[in-house]
Design a protein around this motif. Structure first.
Motif, PDB file in Angstrom:
ATOM      1  N   LEU A   1       0.816  -1.218   0.000  1.00 24.09           N
ATOM      2  CA  LEU A   1       0.000   0.000   0.000  1.00 24.09           C
ATOM      3  C   LEU A   1       0.850   1.269   0.000  1.00 24.09           C
ATOM      4  O   LEU A   1       0.627   2.165  -0.807  1.00 24.09           O
ATOM      5  CB  LEU A   1      -0.964   0.017   1.189  1.00 24.09           C
ATOM      6  CG  LEU A   1      -1.858   1.268   1.295  1.00 24.09           C
ATOM      7  CD1 LEU A   1      -2.764   1.398   0.074  1.00 24.09           C
ATOM      8  CD2 LEU A   1      -2.695   1.213   2.569  1.00 24.09           C
ATOM      9  N   LEU A   2       1.836   1.351   0.881  1.00 21.90           N
ATOM     10  CA  LEU A   2       2.652   2.569   0.956  1.00 21.90           C
ATOM     11  C   LEU A   2       3.383   2.851  -0.361  1.00 21.90           C
ATOM     12  O   LEU A   2       3.279   3.973  -0.885  1.00 21.90           O
ATOM     13  CB  LEU A   2       3.639   2.503   2.121  1.00 21.90           C
ATOM     14  CG  LEU A   2       4.535   3.736   2.274  1.00 21.90           C
ATOM     15  CD1 LEU A   2       3.706   4.994   2.531  1.00 21.90           C
ATOM     16  CD2 LEU A   2       5.544   3.522   3.389  1.00 21.90           C
ATOM     17  N   PRO A   3       4.079   1.872  -0.942  1.00 17.20           N
ATOM     18  CA  PRO A   3       4.721   2.172  -2.233  1.00 17.20           C
ATOM     19  C   PRO A   3       3.725   2.555  -3.322  1.00 17.20           C
ATOM     20  O   PRO A   3       3.996   3.442  -4.129  1.00 17.20           O
ATOM     21  CB  PRO A   3       5.436   0.859  -2.587  1.00 17.20           C
ATOM     22  CG  PRO A   3       5.598   0.133  -1.317  1.00 17.20           C
ATOM     23  CD  PRO A   3       4.440   0.547  -0.447  1.00 17.20           C
ATOM     24  N   LEU A   4       2.557   1.905  -3.326  1.00 12.06           N
ATOM     25  CA  LEU A   4       1.548   2.226  -4.333  1.00 12.06           C
ATOM     26  C   LEU A   4       1.035   3.656  -4.154  1.00 12.06           C
ATOM     27  O   LEU A   4       0.928   4.417  -5.120  1.00 12.06           O
ATOM     28  CB  LEU A   4       0.389   1.229  -4.260  1.00 12.06           C
ATOM     29  CG  LEU A   4      -0.625   1.302  -5.389  1.00 12.06           C
ATOM     30  CD1 LEU A   4       0.021   0.934  -6.719  1.00 12.06           C
ATOM     31  CD2 LEU A   4      -1.786   0.376  -5.106  1.00 12.06           C
ATOM     32  N   VAL A   5       0.747   4.029  -2.913  1.00 10.10           N
ATOM     33  CA  VAL A   5       0.284   5.388  -2.615  1.00 10.10           C
ATOM     34  C   VAL A   5       1.359   6.406  -2.985  1.00 10.10           C
ATOM     35  O   VAL A   5       1.062   7.443  -3.577  1.00 10.10           O
ATOM     36  CB  VAL A   5      -0.114   5.512  -1.123  1.00 10.10           C
ATOM     37  CG1 VAL A   5      -0.244   6.970  -0.694  1.00 10.10           C
ATOM     38  CG2 VAL A   5      -1.417   4.769  -0.861  1.00 10.10           C
ATOM     39  N   LEU A   6       2.613   6.093  -2.668  1.00 10.57           N
ATOM     40  CA  LEU A   6       3.709   7.015  -2.982  1.00 10.57           C
ATOM     41  C   LEU A   6       3.880   7.207  -4.487  1.00 10.57           C
ATOM     42  O   LEU A   6       4.379   8.239  -4.930  1.00 10.57           O
ATOM     43  CB  LEU A   6       5.021   6.524  -2.367  1.00 10.57           C
ATOM     44  CG  LEU A   6       5.099   6.587  -0.844  1.00 10.57           C
ATOM     45  CD1 LEU A   6       6.388   5.957  -0.340  1.00 10.57           C
ATOM     46  CD2 LEU A   6       4.939   8.010  -0.334  1.00 10.57           C
TER      47      LEU A   6
END
Length: 187
Positions: free
Chosen positions: A62-67
């Motif tokens: 989730l974090l890499p995708l959001v970033l």
């Protein structure tokens, strides 16, 4: 929020954030299918990940995708919304092609949105690609890639995203026009 640019930036960011929450398990399944190189259904993949790692496994990306996605979407839509009225107005006042100036202005604004979004999201896209392919942390990927490495492939990305975003934003604007004519959308 009084600034139209800030309204578009916040709206696009929040919309993308919500979409990413729903998209992440499917992205995890897609990555697993690619890594394992086995033909399996997406639902099967999601169930397997959930069984092995629980909810944490489904949302580990989730974090890499959001970033990657939030800056991409927010910059693309915000730049388009900022540039489009000015480019259409400028072309309408200076062009002998007054009839087609709106479309030309939209194309120009959408290409600007695509190019800016590809630049803004390039580092995070490169890092996410590295994280997924090498199964490393974000910090390790940044260290491995270095400053020059996170910008690798920017020129083809600008051409690709500039073109794709152009088509996407032209359709987006056409849909807004249709909704306005139907009385379902106000400025």
């Amino acid at each position: 929020i009084k600034s139209p640019f800030l309204k578009h930036l916040v709206s696009a960011s929040l919309a993308e954030l919500v979409a990413d929450v729903f998209l992440t398990p499917f992205e995890e399944a897609r990555i697993r299918q690619v890594v394992l190189m086995r033909k399996m259904s997406t639902i099967y993949c999601i169930k397997e990940i959930a069984k092995e790692s629980g909810i944490r496994g489904l949302y580990s990306g989730l974090l890499p995708l959001v970033l990657r996605q939030v800056p991409y979407t927010a910059s693309k839509l915000s730049v388009f919304e900022l540039v489009e009225p000015f480019s259409v107005s400028y072309l309408s006042n200076t062009s002998t092609l007054n009839e087609g100036s709106k479309e030309i202005g939209m194309v120009f604004a959408s290409i600007c949105g695509g190019i800016v979004s590809s630049i803004v999201s390039q580092p995070s896209d490169t890092v996410l690609t590295r994280v997924n392919s090498k199964k490393c942390t974000i910090f390790q990927a940044i260290k491995d890639l270095g400053y020059k490495g996170i910008w690798a492939g920017l020129k083809p990305r600008m051409v690709m995203i500039g073109g794709l975003a152009s088509l996407q934003l032209i359709m987006y604007n056409k849909m807004k026009d249709i909704l306005r004519k139907m009385g379902k959308l106000k400025d």
